[in-house]
Design a protein around this motif. Sequence first.
Motif, PDB file in Angstrom:
ATOM      1  N   ILE A  70      26.089  75.020   6.429  1.00 33.25           N
ATOM      2  CA  ILE A  70      27.222  74.182   6.845  1.00 33.25           C
ATOM      3  C   ILE A  70      28.476  74.600   6.078  1.00 33.25           C
ATOM      4  N   ASP A  71      29.597  74.468   6.721  1.00 34.48           N
ATOM      5  CA  ASP A  71      30.838  75.009   6.207  1.00 34.48           C
ATOM      6  C   ASP A  71      31.901  73.925   6.194  1.00 34.48           C
ATOM      7  N   LEU A  72      32.021  73.186   5.082  1.00 35.44           N
ATOM      8  CA  LEU A  72      33.032  72.123   5.001  1.00 35.44           C
ATOM      9  C   LEU A  72      34.211  72.675   4.216  1.00 35.44           C
ATOM     10  N   GLN A  73      35.072  73.405   4.925  1.00 39.01           N
ATOM     11  CA  GLN A  73      36.151  74.132   4.246  1.00 39.01           C
ATOM     12  C   GLN A  73      37.251  73.222   3.734  1.00 39.01           C
ATOM     13  N   GLY A  74      38.016  73.771   2.766  1.00 35.91           N
ATOM     14  CA  GLY A  74      39.211  73.108   2.249  1.00 35.91           C
ATOM     15  C   GLY A  74      38.880  71.775   1.626  1.00 35.91           C
TER      16      GLY A  74
END
Length: 763
Positions: A667-671
Amino acid sequence: MDNKIKISVRSLVEYVYKSGSIETGFRSAVPLSEGTRIHQRIQKQYGEEDQKEVYLQAGLTFNHLDFQLDGRCDGLIIKNGERIIDEIKSVSLPLSEIDKFAYPVHWAQAKCYAFMYAKDNNISNMTVQLTYVHAKTNEVKRFLQSYSFCELEEFIVHLLESYSPYAELRVRHQKDLIKSLQELTFPFPAYRNGQRKLAGAVYKTIAEGKNLFANAPTGIGKTISTLFPALKAIGEGHIQRIIYATAKTITRQAAEGAISLMRDNGLNIKSVTITAKDKICFKEETNCQKDSCEFANGYYDRINQAVLDLLKNENMISRTTIEQYAKKHKVCPFEFSLDAAYAADAIIGDYNYIFDPRVSLKRLLEEEKKKTALLIDEAHNLVDRGREMYSSSLEKSAFLQLSRSFKGKDEGIQKSVKQVNGIFIALKKKCGENQEIAEKDPPEELFEILEEFVQYAENYLRQNRNNTEEELLEVYFAAQNFIRIGKLYDERFVTYIQKQRNDLIIKLFCLDPSNLLHKARKGYKSAIFFSATLMPLNYYLDMLGFQEEDFIVSVPSPFSKEQAKVYIQPLSTRYRDREESIEPIVRTIKSMLKGQRGNYLIFFPSYQYMENVYGRFLDEEMPVHAIIQKTGMDEREREEFLDAFQPNASGTLLGFAVMGGIFSEGIDLQGDRLNGVFVVGVGLPQIGFERDIMKAYFQQQGKNGYDYAYTYPGMNKVLQAGGRLIRSENDTGMIVLMDDRYVQAKYQALLPEEWKDFIVIRN
Ligand code: SF4
């Protein structure tokens, strides 16, 4: 313009003669080694003048296409001056059920060889012989038929006519593809640190036909850094196809995204995503028989048209596209995706389409594999997945139930099932007071009886086609798989017997999958294994089947150490101390989140532990919104969970999740969507019988058994969970590792470099 089509006789006739319905495969295929043995036995009976394995080829022009047809016929027999092409087929069906023209595709194959031989040698008449051999009884049945050269020529023209629409499409697409690949540029303005190194290593590996193990940290953009050079390698003629294999749906979507990005930059590629059968099936119940499923009924009569339509009109062939065309042509979406995949330049799918002996892309010919590169994403997952794929178990209760159901119904089945039950009873006695026992040797006697059972079951299922016996089919498939895995059994396996409530389980357990993983990928031109957490590297090289000639590349993190502040809270999260650890964990969260806004994740080694801390946490009435992972969450629930992580949060969100689960990898929870990660424990798998056998096995091999069975797989989960935090140059936050083992040198050595400037929290 180059309009050459190189095609084997076998591929050509199999394409043209596709017909009929999908049937649940209750006919055991004759294993390859067995088939070769049968061929050799028949060929030994040939006369002195006769020849075996004769290579034949012919060049033919049809509709402006230059076909290069080739193949190897099993035998050329010379009898009273007459030339006979012999085609040998090993079968498991009783020969009485095979009549002369039962399999037109076999005649077609032999006629192609007859044509090529006659053309080369100026012969006006040829005889074709089909030799059917029963794999078990060695019984032989032969059919003969003569043809004039004109008849054979007419027949070949008919084959090419049927194949040419597909061939034309391929030729046209190939030209567009190569042109677009040669012009393709990297889809970002600049390479990130390390990205060029990884992309270069991937290209070089494929060009040289080698294999690569790449440890490339989170955030480097592994998907694009492997896909881009692999596609360039297609453009330069090093390979013709790539297979992007992953463990999870979410990483398959990342690969689709990267291809789509390159398509926007002009890439003209056909990619197909394969979705698991149970997910994509159109029916309530997955019963792949023509009488129960209209998409199975007549599937092969419609499939060529469906594939043509799909390839003519689509490039990015995702699950939705497959479903849409499958409905339009009334074909099974799963089988359709496989058929489309064989025609694609890029295939995206689960690991099992390469490594699992049950579902691998079996129709990918050895020749085609040599022109295919494998990209194995998140390769650390392949160790345990490999173990699963190469293990198999049987339950006593299933055979007992079958024995009851088949009483008086089928003597053979009843007899063999009873014998299997007898073995189970003996095994139970052997267990004595123990809950489980493990043995080095495979259960040879059980294999023999299961072989008999499979024969009886096949006969019964064939004779009762219209009357689906779910129960029998299930046990039949389990027995087939058990036999199949039994054939792979070696010193890297154990057999264990385990009592489970009222049942008894026997399992062929693959302790070390490295050898089988290596064998499965050996035929391909290249395999690129990549992950952010191939750590410790030596352990993963060992487990994934690294060979001396393979390449290794390690890429440093593109991000600065300062982006993540790492804390260690030294408390015991060992099983016996969990109850006492709840309070200090809650206290730590409370103090770390005090006055902080933003989104945080907290990972636990088990659901139970997570729920206990969550319950206690809610009692605190903190100004924190807490959400929790549930077992078996569907796609909508998963999305809801992740959607809660919004940027610029006005309050504090804490997501409770388990390590090694759906939210700890991929999973990619950017910023600003994620500001911190807490990891409770060192991720060790639960102590249990299987892990303990593994520990003993690796210890015997002169390795550190405990680390191989527990520490390394555990720490991998920790690194994955912590790796959720920093996904880009702009991300910052904190990682809190909660366990006293993190202050030990052994565990610190397993942490990534960028986590090593940690602060130990003192109460
Ligand atoms: S649609 Fe479902 S039941 Fe029908 S053949 Fe496909 S997988 Fe089997």
